[in-house]
Design an enzyme around this catalytic site. Structure first.
Site, PDB file in Angstrom:
ATOM      1  N   HIS A 180       0.818  -1.212   0.000  1.00 45.63           N
ATOM      2  CA  HIS A 180       0.000   0.000   0.000  1.00 45.63           C
ATOM      3  C   HIS A 180       0.851   1.262   0.000  1.00 45.63           C
ATOM      4  O   HIS A 180       0.472   2.290  -0.550  1.00 45.63           O
ATOM      5  CB  HIS A 180      -0.931  -0.020   1.212  1.00 45.63           C
ATOM      6  CG  HIS A 180      -2.125  -0.883   0.987  1.00 45.63           C
ATOM      7  ND1 HIS A 180      -2.688  -1.674   1.936  1.00 45.63           N
ATOM      8  CD2 HIS A 180      -2.856  -1.078  -0.134  1.00 45.63           C
ATOM      9  CE1 HIS A 180      -3.718  -2.313   1.426  1.00 45.63           C
ATOM     10  NE2 HIS A 180      -3.835  -1.976   0.174  1.00 45.63           N
ATOM     11  N   CYS A 477       1.735  -7.207 -21.436  1.00 45.52           N
ATOM     12  CA  CYS A 477       1.030  -6.561 -20.319  1.00 45.52           C
ATOM     13  C   CYS A 477       1.746  -6.772 -18.993  1.00 45.52           C
ATOM     14  O   CYS A 477       1.233  -6.420 -17.945  1.00 45.52           O
ATOM     15  CB  CYS A 477      -0.413  -7.047 -20.230  1.00 45.52           C
ATOM     16  SG  CYS A 477      -0.541  -8.796 -19.855  1.00 45.52           S
TER      17      CYS A 477
HETATM   18  C1  PEP Z   1       2.388 -11.322 -15.869  1.00 48.73           C
HETATM   19  O1  PEP Z   1       2.586 -12.439 -15.390  1.00 48.73           O
HETATM   20  O2  PEP Z   1       3.244 -10.656 -16.476  1.00 48.73           O
HETATM   21  C2  PEP Z   1       1.054 -10.690 -15.739  1.00 48.73           C
HETATM   22  C3  PEP Z   1       0.761  -9.579 -16.373  1.00 48.73           C
HETATM   23  O3  PEP Z   1       0.182 -11.283 -14.873  1.00 48.73           O
HETATM   24  P1  PEP Z   1       0.295 -11.102 -13.271  1.00 48.73           P
HETATM   25  O4  PEP Z   1       1.343 -10.088 -12.980  1.00 48.73           O
HETATM   26  O5  PEP Z   1      -1.055 -10.701 -12.818  1.00 48.73           O
HETATM   27  O6  PEP Z   1       0.676 -12.489 -12.855  1.00 48.73           O
END
Ligand code: PEP
Ligand code: MG
Length: 545
Positions: A180, A477
């Protein structure tokens, strides 16, 4: 980390006296125990009330975090554990400390996001003990001049109350990027570095330079050099602030820049940035505190908030990535020795197919209500068959199916996976973890889980190439997309969209706008020839500036 460079003297938060100084020990007589329990209940309620008042006065995620801390202050589980001790004769101060220790151990064992809530519990403990002892609430002193706050850890309640003109930087020994402290610092725009060792002995008044971009803290640097570093970073930020999208290289090659969100409020905040859409909606984060599965209607309402925030724009909803560090009570996780390699993400659908079916129903209902039809993707896909099965479930509901590429096997077979789905999204956080066989939560292995590792980038390149051959989009992502330099390399590798935390969107877009597609391609080719993450960064920097 929260980007930005600052140079200022250190201040430290006030500390409570040791428990042994507040409570000399010994048992309460029988006749005093009920009154002591009532005194404890009143103190905990007073602390919760004050936190709620501060939540009402704050905005955005600071307000949400304060409200969550207030709820935790009134949580029956730890209150009951303290009351039990008081009824057995332990004075309230010590009972508070021991009950919190019990829950801190439990949360720490659970790991991941739960472990990061330990700071909130300790904060509540100190406030309740101060209240019981008639001491002022512990916390951050009001500095007389712009200062950098150094602490072992900072409670959300303290962070949320900071004045960014006086507390110009934060550095903590504990905490993770999703603690946080980091979330609120990001909201307040205070440069912040977490998990820095060697800070505990730094005396108040010591001049320090913190660099939220590189994640470093320098004690007593050369003042002229430090001032120059701050000036250069501020100039870069000012240049960046002028960028308003859409994402493209200097010579006009388009690359969508999207935001990662976890709920409607984050989506509305992301809408204030130049993000062109949502590239990753981590739905499991909406339900971490739920004991029971949300109904289809409840889910539709939650997903609808994100779709409405980005009406008319691309939104990619990821189905529940439960398991590992994000267990959800209602999916029925088996007991596993190694949950990161266990039943997580899409693997839950084999065990409990209805949860996925109902989630897709919720997403389809949200799409129908909002008129914005999202793309959907499954996490932790390892085989083309898993992708095929997921795609069929999504298409039955007229949703556009895709999958995440987080497992090396999936990256290697991207061409065969693309026979079943319309798009891929590379999760570099897990892809790095599984490629390098290194726990992404481990601070000691951070060099291995660095997304600049050439082994990881080679798999990204392979996946992007498969996407280009199939004529289907491949996004990134994971955190790699939040690093402006690496974002250019990913573009050069043929990635078609980048999705990052809203705070990173402008930095990534502004950097891409300064380089040509050919420079990105040259940097990508150079990076693919390197043998270490450090070398990869260095060659990219040389080409891209
Ligand atoms: C990742 O693994 O890069 C991803 C975007 O998913 P998370 O970070 O939610 O595991
Ligand atoms: Mg992942």
């Amino acid at each position: 980390m929260v980007p930005g460079v600052r140079f200022a003297p250190v201040i430290r938060p006030g500390r409570l006296p040791a428990i042994d100084d507040l409570d000399p020990g010994g048992q309460l007589p029988d006749g005093e125990r009920d009154a002591e329990a009532a005194r404890f209940t009143t103190a905990a309620a007073a602390v919760a009330d004050r936190l709620r008042e501060r939540a009402a006065a704050a905005t955005g995620s600071a307000s949400e975090v304060l409200a969550a801390t207030a709820t935790l202050a009134q949580d029956r589980a730890w209150l009951g554990a303290a009351e039990k001790r008081i009824k057995e004769g332990m004075p309230a101060v010590r009972a508070t400390a021991e009950a919190v220790t019990q829950f801190v151990e439990l949360f720490t064992q659970l790991g991941g996001l739960m472990a990061e809530r330990v700071t909130d519990l300790r904060d509540i403990r100190d406030r309740v003990i101060a209240e019981l002892s008639g001491l002022p609430e512990p916390g951050v002193p009001a500095p007389a001049q712009p200062s950098i706050l150094c602490a072992e850890d900072l409670a959300p309640a303290d962070t949320a109350g900071l004045d960014p003109t006086l507390v110009v930087g934060l550095a903590t020994t504990l905490g993770g990027p999703t603690s946080h402290t980091a979330i609120i610092a990001r909201q307040l725009g205070i440069p912040c570095v977490v998990a820095v060792s060697g800070l505990d002995d730094v005396a108040p008044g010591t001049p320090v330079l913190i660099d939220g971009i590189r994640g470093t803290v320098t004690l007593s640097p050369d003042p002229a050099e430090a001032a120059a570093a701050v000036e250069a970073a501020d100039a870069a930020t000012a240049a960046m602030a002028g960028w308003s999208g859409p994402g493209a290289t200097a010579d006009g090659h388009p690359i969508a820049i999207l935001a990662n969100v976890q709920d409607g409020s984050a989506a509305r905040a992301a809408r204030e940035t130049p993000a062109e859409g949502i590239g990753l909606f981590r739905t499991e984060l909406c339900f971490l505190n739920r004991d029971t599965e949300p109904t289809v209607d409840e889910q539709a309402a939650i997903y609808g908030e994100v779709l409405d925030a980005f009406a008319g724009c691309k939104v990619v909803i990821r189905t529940l990535d439960a398991g590992s560090d994000k267990p959800l009570k209602f999916v029925g996780h088996p007991d596993e020795a190694n949950p990161a390699l266990g039943v997580r993400g899409i693997r839950i659908a084999a065990l409990n197919p209805e949860v996925l079916e109902r989630q897709l129903d919720g997403i389809a209902a949200a799409a129908a209500n909002s008129g914005n039809s999202p793309w959907v993707m499954a996490p932790m896909i390892a085989t083309p068959d898993e992708a095929k099965h997921f795609a069929e479930r999504a298409r039955e509901r007229n949703l556009v199916p895709g999958v995440m590429i987080e497992v090396p096997a999936a990256a290697l077979l991207a061409d065969r996976i693309l026979e079943h789905v319309e798009f891929l999204s590379i999760g570099t956080n897990d892809l790095a973890q599984y490629t390098m066989a290194a726990d992404r939560m481990s601070a000691e292995l951070a060099t291995l889980t660095d997304p600049w590792q050439p082994g990881v980038i080679a798999l990204v390149a392979h996946t992007a190439k498969a996407g280009a051959a199939a004529g289907k989009p491949v996004g990134v992502c994971g955190e790699a997309a939040a690093d402006p330099l690496l974002a250019c390399v990913l573009t050069g590798l043929g990635v078609t969209s980048l999705s990052a935390a809203a705070a990173a969107v402008t930095g990534v877009g502004a950097k891409l706008a300064t380089v040509t597609l050919q420079q990105c391609r040259d940097a990508a080719a150079a990076v693919l020839g390197t043998a270490s993450a450090a070398e990869a960064r260095a060659v990219a920097l040389e080409v891209l500036g």
